[in-house]
Design an enzyme around this catalytic site. Structure first.
Site, PDB file in Angstrom:
ATOM      1  N   LYS A 158       0.635  -1.398   0.060  1.00 26.10           N
ATOM      2  CA  LYS A 158      -0.298  -0.285   0.156  1.00 26.10           C
ATOM      3  C   LYS A 158       0.525   1.489   0.449  1.00 26.10           C
ATOM      4  O   LYS A 158       1.781   1.701   0.408  1.00 26.10           O
ATOM      5  CB  LYS A 158      -0.802   0.062   0.800  1.00 26.10           C
ATOM      6  CG  LYS A 158      -1.618  -1.374   1.376  1.00 26.10           C
ATOM      7  CD  LYS A 158      -3.477  -0.826  -0.242  1.00 26.10           C
ATOM      8  CE  LYS A 158      -4.423  -1.814   0.533  1.00 26.10           C
ATOM      9  NZ  LYS A 158      -4.811  -1.394  -1.135  1.00 26.10           N
ATOM     10  N   ASP A 187      -0.789  -0.677  -4.470  1.00 22.29           N
ATOM     11  CA  ASP A 187      -1.480   0.076  -5.072  1.00 22.29           C
ATOM     12  C   ASP A 187      -1.765   1.704  -4.052  1.00 22.29           C
ATOM     13  O   ASP A 187      -1.820   1.750  -2.856  1.00 22.29           O
ATOM     14  CB  ASP A 187      -2.637  -1.422  -4.046  1.00 22.29           C
ATOM     15  CG  ASP A 187      -4.005  -0.375  -3.825  1.00 22.29           C
ATOM     16  OD1 ASP A 187      -4.181   0.488  -4.648  1.00 22.29           O
ATOM     17  OD2 ASP A 187      -5.059  -1.896  -3.913  1.00 22.29           O
ATOM     18  N   GLU A 213      -1.639  -0.839  -9.030  1.00 26.00           N
ATOM     19  CA  GLU A 213      -2.985  -0.439  -8.367  1.00 26.00           C
ATOM     20  C   GLU A 213      -3.644   1.355  -8.843  1.00 26.00           C
ATOM     21  O   GLU A 213      -2.998   1.816  -7.756  1.00 26.00           O
ATOM     22  CB  GLU A 213      -3.712  -1.753  -7.747  1.00 26.00           C
ATOM     23  CG  GLU A 213      -4.970  -0.872  -7.795  1.00 26.00           C
ATOM     24  CD  GLU A 213      -5.415  -2.841  -7.095  1.00 26.00           C
ATOM     25  OE1 GLU A 213      -6.237  -2.734  -6.657  1.00 26.00           O
ATOM     26  OE2 GLU A 213      -4.308  -3.458  -6.475  1.00 26.00           O
ATOM     27  N   ASP A 238      -8.979  -0.265 -10.576  1.00 26.46           N
ATOM     28  CA  ASP A 238      -9.375  -1.467  -9.542  1.00 26.46           C
ATOM     29  C   ASP A 238     -10.743   0.086  -9.322  1.00 26.46           C
ATOM     30  O   ASP A 238     -11.800  -0.162  -9.631  1.00 26.46           O
ATOM     31  CB  ASP A 238      -9.143  -0.935  -8.337  1.00 26.46           C
ATOM     32  CG  ASP A 238     -10.118  -1.207  -7.100  1.00 26.46           C
ATOM     33  OD1 ASP A 238     -10.878  -2.151  -7.176  1.00 26.46           O
ATOM     34  OD2 ASP A 238      -8.822  -1.953  -6.060  1.00 26.46           O
ATOM     35  N   LYS A 262     -14.175  -6.884  -8.910  1.00 26.29           N
ATOM     36  CA  LYS A 262     -14.876  -6.791  -7.446  1.00 26.29           C
ATOM     37  C   LYS A 262     -16.035  -7.770  -7.253  1.00 26.29           C
ATOM     38  O   LYS A 262     -16.801  -6.698  -7.466  1.00 26.29           O
ATOM     39  CB  LYS A 262     -14.126  -6.438  -6.117  1.00 26.29           C
ATOM     40  CG  LYS A 262     -12.714  -5.992  -6.285  1.00 26.29           C
ATOM     41  CD  LYS A 262     -12.333  -4.710  -5.573  1.00 26.29           C
ATOM     42  CE  LYS A 262     -10.964  -4.901  -4.943  1.00 26.29           C
ATOM     43  NZ  LYS A 262     -10.225  -3.766  -4.074  1.00 26.29           N
ATOM     44  N   SER A 290     -10.763  -8.842  -3.570  1.00 23.05           N
ATOM     45  CA  SER A 290     -11.706  -8.844  -2.580  1.00 23.05           C
ATOM     46  C   SER A 290     -11.108  -7.106  -1.245  1.00 23.05           C
ATOM     47  O   SER A 290     -10.626  -6.674  -2.244  1.00 23.05           O
ATOM     48  CB  SER A 290     -11.965  -9.406  -1.815  1.00 23.05           C
ATOM     49  OG  SER A 290     -10.095  -9.711  -0.642  1.00 23.05           O
ATOM     50  N   MET A 292     -13.068  -5.560   2.477  1.00 21.99           N
ATOM     51  CA  MET A 292     -12.342  -6.695   3.701  1.00 21.99           C
ATOM     52  C   MET A 292     -13.136  -7.795   4.121  1.00 21.99           C
ATOM     53  O   MET A 292     -15.108  -7.354   5.000  1.00 21.99           O
ATOM     54  CB  MET A 292     -12.357  -5.603   5.072  1.00 21.99           C
ATOM     55  CG  MET A 292     -11.958  -5.597   6.370  1.00 21.99           C
ATOM     56  SD  MET A 292     -10.336  -7.463   5.838  1.00 21.99           S
ATOM     57  CE  MET A 292      -8.895  -6.160   5.983  1.00 21.99           C
ATOM     58  N   ASP A 315      -5.950 -11.085  -6.016  1.00 18.56           N
ATOM     59  CA  ASP A 315      -6.286 -10.613  -4.563  1.00 18.56           C
ATOM     60  C   ASP A 315      -7.150 -10.668  -3.651  1.00 18.56           C
ATOM     61  O   ASP A 315      -8.240  -9.592  -3.809  1.00 18.56           O
ATOM     62  CB  ASP A 315      -5.909  -8.663  -4.891  1.00 18.56           C
ATOM     63  CG  ASP A 315      -5.647  -7.859  -3.389  1.00 18.56           C
ATOM     64  OD1 ASP A 315      -4.910  -8.603  -2.845  1.00 18.56           O
ATOM     65  OD2 ASP A 315      -5.972  -6.924  -3.665  1.00 18.56           O
TER      66      ASP A 315
END
Length: 353
Positions: A158, A187, A213, A238, A262, A290, A292, A315
């Site tokens: 991240k 990401d 990402e 994303d 997703k 995904s 959380m 992911d």
């Protein structure tokens, strides 16, 4: 069919930190659809900074317009049920995804099939990456070594926390800590400017970055295209892609090399399959991701990947972060491998005590 909703909160074993938020629990709406003898399960996670959908709103949508739209249908009317779910309300992709997955799960269970078998696959393991939460360089380097020791060979880092130069240093420290044999992907969660993105990505070319990402805000497709044209590292969309219309826009702009599909963003398995097929037809790479989520949402995404292989490792580590699962049964993790259950449907047998 009887539709029941359950609100669940599951603690994480480690805080999950991104440029957008810090999470200590996974908050989800679970949807259970029963034919009187067996139940199908689906999940809608609450992720305020991404979808903006609340558990209360999702519950109201499921118990209100979606339930009304499904009234009178039998458990074997899957195609018509899925069509009605998508037309029941505007937006509310998470709620739609939960019902879509529950309907698929119920259909598979009624036939005595696993969900991935119902979707046309016999593959019962799916590899995943694992995310390193945002943090300082020392903590990230240590976490990288720990995740490699846990058996993961693709790490997602991240970045996009407001200081691109510091992001570069953090990534370099991680690469130095884990060596060259582990893949790294980044990401930014919309956290960079387009110029910072290009500068950071170019500065990290010698670190063998697999992909980057969502470097800039979701609506900035021109900025994404500007970045994609100026770097050799693949750019993954994303938050820019929820539904088919969004993916068409990304393709027309040349905004990204890849797309992250997703279920909670697109509204379920039916739309996700369309997105994966459309991306493949236009030469756009794919992964399935995904939010959380627990074993329900991640299990459905893993079943999708089993039947519709993607172009890169997916992911799907979300349920790995849970200290306790809100359900019994379902997928299990073994290092980087997700094992799909041999039991019918998602293999979920009910709520945890």
């Amino acid at each position: 069919m009887k539709i029941t909703t359950h609100l669940v909160s599951s603690p994480l074993h480690t805080p999950f930190v991104t440029a957008l938020r810090t999470a200590t629990h996974a908050e989800s709406l679970l949807v259970e659809i029963s034919d009187g003898s067996v139940s199908g399960w689906g999940e809608s996670p609450q992720v305020w900074k991404v979808t903006g959908e609340s558990l209360a709103g999702g519950q109201a949508c499921v118990e209100g317009p979606i339930s009304a739209a499904l009234n009178g249908l039998g458990p074997d009317d899957l195609t018509e049920a899925l069509r009605r779910v998508q037309n029941a309300a505007a937006g509310n992709y998470g709620a739609k995804a939960a019902v879509d997955v529950a309907l698929h799960d119920l259909a598979a269970r009624r036939r005595g099939q696993t969900l991935h078998g119902f979707l046309g696959s016999t593959v019962d393991t799916v590899p995943t990456d694992v995310t390193l939460s945002a943090g300082d360089a020392d903590a990230l380097a240590a976490a990288g070594r720990e995740r490699v020791a846990d058996g993961f060979d693709v790490l997602k880092v991240k970045v996009g926390t407001g200081d691109a130069a510091a992001d570069v240093e953090r990534v370099r420290r991680i690469r130095s800590a884990i060596g060259p044999g582990t893949r790294l992907r980044l990401d930014a969660n919309q956290g960079w400017t387009r110029r910072d993105a290009v500068a950071a990505i170019r500065a990290l070319e010698d670190c063998d970055i697999e992909l980057v990402e969502q470097p800039v805000p979701a609506a900035d497709l021109e900025g994404m295209a500007w970045i994609t044209d100026r770097v050799s590292t693949p750019i993954l969309a994303d938050e820019s892609v929820y539904d088919v219309r969004d993916l068409v826009a990304v393709i027309r702009h040349g905004a990204a090399d890849m797309v992250n599909v997703k279920l909670a963003k697109c509204g379920g398995l039916a739309t996700a399959r369309t997105l994966l097929e459309l991306a493949r037809e236009h030469g756009v790479g794919t992964i399935v991701g995904s939010m959380m989520e627990c074993q329900v949402g991640v299990g459905a995404a893993a079943a999708l990947v089993s039947a519709y292989p993607t172009s890169a490792v997916n992911d799907l580590d979300a349920a790995w972060w849970l200290a306790e699962s809100p359900v019994t049964g379902g997928i299990r993790y073994d290092g980087s491998l997700i094992h799909l259950p041999p039991a019918p449907g998602l293999g979920v047998t009910g709520l945890s005590a």
